[in-house]
Design an enzyme around this catalytic site. Sequence first.
Site, short mmCIF file in Angstrom:
data_model
loop_
_atom_site.label_atom_id
_atom_site.label_comp_id
_atom_site.label_asym_id
_atom_site.label_seq_id
_atom_site.Cartn_x
_atom_site.Cartn_y
_atom_site.Cartn_z
N SER A 1 109.41 60.59 18.47
CA SER A 1 108.41 61.05 19.43
C SER A 1 108.42 60.20 20.70
CB SER A 1 107.02 61.02 18.81
OG SER A 1 106.69 59.70 18.44
N ASN A 2 108.71 58.88 20.55
CA ASN A 2 108.50 57.98 21.70
C ASN A 2 109.70 57.86 22.62
OD1 ASN A 2 109.81 56.57 19.68
ND2 ASN A 2 108.90 54.61 20.19
N LYS B 1 116.74 67.60 13.40
CA LYS B 1 115.37 68.16 13.27
C LYS B 1 114.59 67.66 14.47
CE LYS B 1 111.45 68.69 10.19
NZ LYS B 1 110.42 68.07 11.02
N ALA B 2 114.21 68.61 15.33
CA ALA B 2 113.51 68.25 16.57
C ALA B 2 112.14 67.67 16.25
CB ALA B 2 113.34 69.49 17.44
N HIS B 3 111.70 66.69 17.07
CA HIS B 3 110.34 66.19 16.87
C HIS B 3 109.37 67.23 17.42
CE1 HIS B 3 106.73 63.85 16.84
NE2 HIS B 3 107.34 62.98 16.05
N GLY C 1 110.71 56.21 13.66
CA GLY C 1 109.31 56.65 13.65
C GLY C 1 108.46 55.70 12.84
N SER C 2 107.51 56.27 12.10
CA SER C 2 106.54 55.44 11.38
C SER C 2 107.13 54.87 10.09
CB SER C 2 105.32 56.28 11.03
OG SER C 2 105.70 57.31 10.13
N GLU D 1 114.59 53.44 11.26
CA GLU D 1 114.00 52.35 12.04
C GLU D 1 112.51 52.62 12.05
OE1 GLU D 1 114.91 52.02 16.34
OE2 GLU D 1 112.86 51.26 16.18
N CYS E 1 109.01 50.40 19.92
CA CYS E 1 109.17 49.72 18.62
C CYS E 1 109.29 48.22 18.83
CB CYS E 1 110.39 50.27 17.90
SG CYS E 1 111.79 50.44 18.98
N GLU F 1 101.53 47.51 11.76
CA GLU F 1 101.70 47.90 13.17
C GLU F 1 100.49 48.70 13.68
OE1 GLU F 1 105.40 49.89 15.59
OE2 GLU F 1 104.66 51.03 13.90
P1 NAP Z 1 106.45 60.06 12.14
O1 NAP Z 1 105.12 60.49 11.66
O2 NAP Z 1 107.12 59.01 11.37
O3 NAP Z 1 107.37 61.38 12.18
C1 NAP Z 1 108.71 61.37 12.64
C2 NAP Z 1 109.47 62.54 12.02
O4 NAP Z 1 109.56 62.33 10.61
C3 NAP Z 1 108.80 63.89 12.20
O5 NAP Z 1 109.81 64.85 12.45
C4 NAP Z 1 108.15 64.14 10.88
O6 NAP Z 1 108.11 65.48 10.46
C5 NAP Z 1 109.06 63.44 9.91
N1 NAP Z 1 108.31 62.98 8.74
C6 NAP Z 1 107.33 62.03 8.72
N2 NAP Z 1 106.86 61.86 7.48
C7 NAP Z 1 107.56 62.73 6.69
C8 NAP Z 1 107.53 63.04 5.30
N3 NAP Z 1 106.69 62.43 4.46
N4 NAP Z 1 108.36 63.99 4.85
C9 NAP Z 1 109.21 64.64 5.69
N5 NAP Z 1 109.29 64.40 7.01
C10 NAP Z 1 108.47 63.45 7.51
O7 NAP Z 1 106.42 59.56 13.62
P2 NAP Z 1 105.68 60.13 14.92
O8 NAP Z 1 105.19 61.53 14.72
O9 NAP Z 1 106.62 59.89 15.98
O10 NAP Z 1 104.45 59.18 15.15
C11 NAP Z 1 103.51 58.84 14.17
C12 NAP Z 1 103.34 57.33 14.12
O11 NAP Z 1 104.62 56.72 13.95
C13 NAP Z 1 102.82 56.70 15.39
O12 NAP Z 1 101.44 56.70 15.51
C14 NAP Z 1 103.37 55.32 15.27
O13 NAP Z 1 102.51 54.53 14.49
C15 NAP Z 1 104.64 55.45 14.54
N6 NAP Z 1 105.86 55.33 15.39
C16 NAP Z 1 106.54 54.15 15.36
C17 NAP Z 1 107.69 54.02 16.12
C18 NAP Z 1 108.47 52.75 16.10
O14 NAP Z 1 109.45 52.68 16.82
N7 NAP Z 1 108.10 51.77 15.34
C19 NAP Z 1 108.17 55.08 16.89
C20 NAP Z 1 107.45 56.28 16.89
C21 NAP Z 1 106.31 56.38 16.11
P3 NAP Z 1 107.28 66.66 11.17
O15 NAP Z 1 108.17 67.09 12.29
O16 NAP Z 1 107.19 67.68 10.12
O17 NAP Z 1 106.00 66.08 11.63
#
Ligand code: NAP
Length: 485
Positions: free
Chosen positions: A118-119, A144-146, A201-202, A225, A262, A353
Amino acid sequence: MNEINAVLESSHAAFQQYKKVSGADKSVFLQAIASEIEALGQPLIATAMEETNLPEARLVGERGRTCNQLRQFAALVKEGSWVDARIDTAIPDRAPLPKPDIRKMMVPLGPVVVFGASNFPFAYSTAGVDTCSALAAGCSVVLKAHPAHPKTSAMVAHAIEMAVEKTGMPKDVFIHVQDSSFEAGKALVQHPLTKAVGFTGSFSGGKALYDYATQRPEPIPVFAEMGSINPVFILPEAMMVRGDKIAEMYAASITQGVGQFCTNPGLLLSVENPALKNFATQLAERMKAIGPGTMLHSGIANSFVKNRAKALEQKGVVLLAESVEKAKENQAASTLATVKASEFIHNHQLVEEVFGPYSLLVTASTIGELKAAAAKIPGQLTATIIGEEADLIAFADFIDLVIEKAGRVIINGVPTGVEVCPSMHHGGPFPATTDSRFTSVGIDAIKRFVRPVSFQNFPQQLLPAELKDNNPLGIWRLVNNEFKK
Ligand code: NAP
């Protein structure tokens, strides 16, 4: 789920052809992707601005970084030595046993599933480093697109498809999937034809994908990551000599891009003394003056509010400063909190985090306490030491401990701002990533999507060009223990 099966079948069929494409032709393909992305011009930037709330200058810069990455991988595969060719020729009359002819090189893993981040709508998404390193390796990619930037992703996917067509690559070497459900993500990871996964991501998302992958009858690698709080240790002499300057530098780093990196410094640690008090005051004043920023999407903004509140309600945590200007919908207020190391050491929640413009200042009463606090910090992408020369010498053992915790250790700088170059390591011990041996920035990212194969007693005509006697590609190889072209 039938659709996902069809996607992986097509990706696998494309892989069978694409794995045989030469480095020179893959190079032309990767360069064509960069050119097609650039040809999308301002409408791509405008679409990304609308979907992510990121400013134009940042997106233009990120697009440049993405095209630069594509061209770096293009140069790598054109040159070709990255396959790590090793040749040990036969010694048929060796006693007591003859030595066979053995040759080894890296080959692509197969279809790779990539989750866009997402970021970073460009650099870690559709044509980002996971996609481009997998394609460079010779793998097919299912992206898989965000769901936070679907139109941007579709435009970049179209650019890749144009490059596929123009350079004559197998049609389904890249497949774009738009489906914002965890079930689809799980099915992609667990499909038997998927051979590896790339994710940014998370922690919860990355760990879930890792668990799906290890539960498969045939487990596969997941290069995720995940979260990192990027601790910064400010050593006593530096705090005394230039606390004000450090406060200025860190107010900017903590709030850069509304803290949505990140590598954001979410933890500052130092030893109590009058200079530390002055630093805390200076940093607090600067953070108050930095207004709230709009976050990438409402989900991230809501998570920030929730995670910040959870951090602030922990025992001993005191709010030192927040943006004076009130945060509006989807905005995050710049936030600085503080806690004593004696509390920090016993509270695991404080190393979680808080994704956004938030940092926690941990104050240790002694150097021993600072070391004890450092020992409690789990694996990180980065760790930073701010110190004068005298500090660095006195803390040499401590710096050794810090190196065990992080993939990149910075002296006298900020962790934000990741240079894209071969010497960059963007990875770190768990929970920062699922495999600390690999990077997701720089040309070494290709190593995630290959495996070595030894070719024993192969006739010349069946060997890959990289391993043939006459070295038709003119690459560097280790031949009978000697590096040669
Ligand atoms: P995310 O929730 O980790 O999601 C990223 C991708 O992974 C999305 O496509 C999501 O699917 C998929 N996904 C997440 N959990 C899944 C699961 N249990 N089963 C299958 N697919 C799964 O990240 P985000 O939406 O970018 O942001 C949410 C949080 O992530 C933020 O608030 C932040 O805390 C953290 N984040 C951290 C970083 C870093 O670099 N450390 C970067 C970005 C975000 P869907 O498309 O179906 O939603």
